[in-house]
Design an enzyme around this catalytic site. Sequence first.
Site, short mmCIF file in Angstrom:
data_model
loop_
_atom_site.label_atom_id
_atom_site.label_comp_id
_atom_site.label_asym_id
_atom_site.label_seq_id
_atom_site.Cartn_x
_atom_site.Cartn_y
_atom_site.Cartn_z
N TYR A 55 0.81 -1.21 0.00
CA TYR A 55 0.00 0.00 0.00
C TYR A 55 0.85 1.27 0.00
CZ TYR A 55 -3.58 -3.29 1.79
OH TYR A 55 -4.43 -4.35 1.98
N HIS A 113 1.09 -11.64 2.71
CA HIS A 113 0.00 -10.97 1.98
C HIS A 113 -0.76 -11.92 1.05
CE1 HIS A 113 -1.16 -6.72 0.38
NE2 HIS A 113 -2.19 -7.52 0.36
#
Length: 279
Positions: A55, A113
């Site tokens: 991000y 992730h």
Amino acid sequence: MPTVTSLNLETTVKLQSGYTMPLLGLGVYENDDCVPACLAALKHGYRHIDSARYYRNEDQVGRAVRESGVHREEVFVTTKIYHPDHGYETTLEAIDESLQRFGFDYIDLYLIHSPLSGKKRRLETWRALLDAQKAGKLRTVGVSNYGIKHLEEIREAGLAIPAVNQIEVQPYCQQRAIVAYCREYGIFVQAYCPLVRGRFDDSVLQQVARKYRKDVAQVLVRWSLQHGFSLLPKSSRPERVVSNADVYDFCIAEEDMAKIDALDKGAAGATSWNPVDAE
């Protein structure tokens, strides 16, 4: 699992690591300037923020926590390592980089992730997370987007199982088999995309929202909470961040929960990448 009647913004779950995690968190994916949203969340009672290296806003989350005036120990912060960085040494390096970007001495929850790097590198990465946890850099470790076979390979390797599996869970994509597996083995389920990326035109959701005099987003948040999930609704708009947490003055009745449950389309209902079947 918390009971429906006990839910509030301070409701937490105790994880296998022994630490507690607030059920409702703020997601900051695709928010290049997440400080205002984080500050609004922390001002109005949120104590859980979900970030990731991918991000590119770990530094902003750290800044918001410091500027909020809320003590660091009171805020549960998550980040994740993306699959190109998987591997033992590269994971340890990534953890140190995340700590530096946040400006923290520890991270509350660090996740793999996705399972997209393959079994060998997944297990190397998991071993690195466990070692970093032993070293005190990470309080709790877990995974994201893991299907049953990915979770099983950790068990088969004789390693400690994840405390958390963060997967897409929302009415159209309920991932029931993975959720059942996680609950069997004490892996807590975090739900991302709980607001179905704004697909609020469904007649069932609108009908339920009208009945309870709430908006569809609030109904979706409440649905996840009543199913016992931790969830991570995201918004870059401070007013929506606050509104999404205004869900503790009503309960969705069983018959209405069943109507929403019936919207499940399996994997076809995913609104995101959902790589739970990766090799």
